[in-house]
Design a protein around this motif. Structure first.
Motif, short mmCIF file in Angstrom:
data_model
loop_
_atom_site.label_atom_id
_atom_site.label_comp_id
_atom_site.label_asym_id
_atom_site.label_seq_id
_atom_site.Cartn_x
_atom_site.Cartn_y
_atom_site.Cartn_z
N ALA A 317 0.48 -0.92 -0.36
CA ALA A 317 -0.33 -0.02 0.18
C ALA A 317 0.64 1.39 -0.30
N ILE A 318 0.39 1.97 -0.65
CA ILE A 318 1.00 3.40 -0.73
C ILE A 318 0.41 4.62 -0.70
N GLY A 319 0.08 5.18 0.57
CA GLY A 319 -0.67 6.56 0.89
C GLY A 319 0.11 8.13 0.47
N ASP A 320 -1.25 8.91 0.26
CA ASP A 320 -1.00 10.01 -0.08
C ASP A 320 0.44 10.71 1.09
N ALA A 321 0.68 11.37 0.38
CA ALA A 321 2.42 12.59 0.92
C ALA A 321 2.04 13.67 1.24
N GLU A 322 2.04 14.44 2.26
CA GLU A 322 1.98 15.03 2.25
C GLU A 322 3.31 16.25 1.52
N ILE A 323 3.49 17.13 1.12
CA ILE A 323 4.42 18.50 1.01
C ILE A 323 4.75 18.89 2.00
N ARG A 324 6.07 19.01 2.62
CA ARG A 324 6.24 19.87 3.77
C ARG A 324 7.14 21.29 3.34
N HIS A 325 7.28 22.25 4.29
CA HIS A 325 8.07 23.43 3.20
C HIS A 325 7.87 23.46 1.96
N ALA A 326 6.03 24.01 1.53
CA ALA A 326 6.45 23.87 0.22
C ALA A 326 6.09 24.83 -0.14
N ARG A 327 6.74 25.62 -1.91
CA ARG A 327 6.78 27.07 -1.80
C ARG A 327 5.63 26.90 -3.58
N ARG A 328 4.59 27.43 -3.41
CA ARG A 328 3.38 27.23 -4.48
C ARG A 328 3.84 28.24 -5.61
N GLU A 329 3.87 28.49 -6.77
CA GLU A 329 3.64 29.47 -7.71
C GLU A 329 3.06 29.48 -8.73
N GLN A 330 3.01 30.37 -9.63
CA GLN A 330 2.00 29.94 -10.95
C GLN A 330 2.85 30.14 -12.32
N ARG A 331 2.84 28.89 -13.15
CA ARG A 331 3.26 29.71 -14.38
C ARG A 331 2.81 29.30 -15.25
N ARG A 332 3.39 30.11 -16.09
CA ARG A 332 2.62 30.08 -17.87
C ARG A 332 3.00 29.74 -18.72
#
Length: 427
Positions: A317-332
């Motif tokens: 079984a491979i469960g969901d993995a939460e991303i720590r220290h995530a930097r979120r950006e938007q790329r066009r």
């Protein structure tokens, strides 16, 4: 005659639930720009009041498997499916009630075309699941059980760590017993019979007493991965551009606002790479994940080989993995007109991406027997290829997205070692 009632309080440690595929819902959605989409949703099973339901068959099947190795409880839930002699289960599963009212969540999934390595057409669908923390009260009854049997059942329930419903190989439906209570009624005595007849509903059943949940087994494999290049794992939906700008933004998968790498993504990438490694080494690996005999099918599960066959559950079984220290950006991005060499009209689009962060990939063992060393070697080799950048996660991997690396690479099996472990042949 003596009747004993048990109240078992379960709490979901991961999102899950028992689904009702026969009630598949088809909804027509219209985006802000007028695009019409059809969304198929597999809902949860519900009782007549509309509350999410945990069927007695699911409970009995899980408890039967859990109690099989306990001598005093070997036949407590009746014979296993396929047994020559059929007898009624001494223990009755009277039913269950859902204690938590948190609304279910919806998660989109799609299949990947094995030849194009892109999303397969018409396979986007949504699953309705209960959130982690949802609690159930389960009620059991056992007539004329011995003290030894009652003691054994009480201990077994305290160590019960079931995986309920679909998606067990994706980490869904993992539950823990957080409270337990039972009471015996001697129906031959006036007091016992009076108390028994006073039971009119679940509120009159034995009150469960809190207990320390049984810790889950140690994982088969656990590694921490760091995001090297922009990671986009989409939901299949878009939202209007921030600030009212033109166009729409392709959303990423989140849970309670935290970006995650879905277990289905991790499992799919590892399966694909394990199949590739098997083929390179001359070992069997079927093309459609349904032969039921090759190593990838046995390790990751498989569909029915034919109309008379049955699907098989994964060993891991491979469960969901939460991303720590995530930097979120938007790329066009914009598409280029092949004739003019300039930007094509109305083809500017934006992706939500995670540019930095790390997450833990945890692989649990689901089999009844000890883990196979060959399975572990194959998984380790696939993770090494992920670390080396030979494969990636999520969308646009051919454009440099989805590159990750292990924070602490360990020793990896040599291909010659794997070749000795894998028998040659065709699926």
């Amino acid at each position: 005659m003596r009747s004993t009632l048990f109240t078992v309080r379960l709490r979901l440690a991961t999102a899950g639930g028992v689904s009702a595929p026969e009630d598949l819902r088809t909804e027509t959605l219209t985006s802000p720009d007028g695009e019409v989409r059809v969304r198929n949703t597999r809902p949860l099973r519900r009782d007549p009041t509309g509350a999410p339901h945990l069927p007695g068959t699911t409970i009995a099947g899980s408890l039967r498997a859990h109690c099989t190795t306990i001598p005093a409880l070997r036949d407590a839930f009746g014979p296993a499916p396929g047994a020559e002699t059929r007898t009624a289960s001494p223990i009755q599963v009277l039913g269950s009630i859902t204690r938590t009212t948190t609304p279910p969540q919806h998660r989109g999934r799609t299949a990947i075309d094995r030849h194009r390595a892109a999303a397969r057409t018409h396979t986007l669908h949504w699953n309705e699941t209960l959130v982690a923390g949802t609690e159930f009260d389960i009620f059991l009854r056992w007539d004329d059980a011995t003290e030894e049997q009652l003691t054994a059942l009480d201990a077994a329930l305290g160590h019960w760590n079931p995986r309920l419903g679909a998606g067990a190989s994706l980490g869904a439906g993992r539950a823990q017993v957080i409270a337990l209570g039972h009471r015996s009624y001697d129906l031959r005595s006036e007091a016992g019979l009076t108390d028994w007849l006073a039971i009119t509903g679940p509120a009159d059943y034995p009150a469960p007493h809190p207990l320390t949940p049984e810790p889950p087994p140690a994982p088969l494999l656990q590694r921490t991965l760091r995001i090297v290049e922009a990671l986009h794992i989409g939901t299949g939906t878009t939202r209007p551009a921030d600030g009212g700008g033109d166009g729409e933004i392709a959303d990423i998968v989140t849970r309670n606002g935290t970006p995650i790498v879905p277990g289905s993504t991790l499992k799919g990438v590892l399966r694909s790479r394990v199949e590739y490694i098997c083929r390179v080494l001359g070992a069997p690996a079927c093309e459609h994940a349904d032969c039921g005999h090759c190593r990838p099918c046995l390790l990751f599960g498989h569909g029915a080989p034919d109309e008379n066959g049955t699907p098989g559950r994964a060993r891991i079984a491979i469960g969901d993995a939460e991303i720590r220290h995530a930097r979120r950006e938007q790329r066009r991005h914009v598409a280029i007109d092949r004739f003019t060499g300039g930007a094509r009209n109305q083809l500017l689009y934006t992706h939500d991406v995670i540019t930095t962060g790390e997450f833990d990939l945890v692989i649990d063992h689901l089999g009844e027997h000890e883990p196979d060393p060959t399975d572990l070697a194959l998984l380790t080799a696939a993770l090494d290829d992920l670390h080396d950048g030979l494969i990636g996660l999520g969308a646009r991997t051919t454009a440099g997205y989805g590159t990750v690396e292990l924070t602490h690479p360990g020793p990896s099996p040599a291909r010659t070692d794997l070749s000795a472990l894998l028998p040659p042949g065709t699926p």
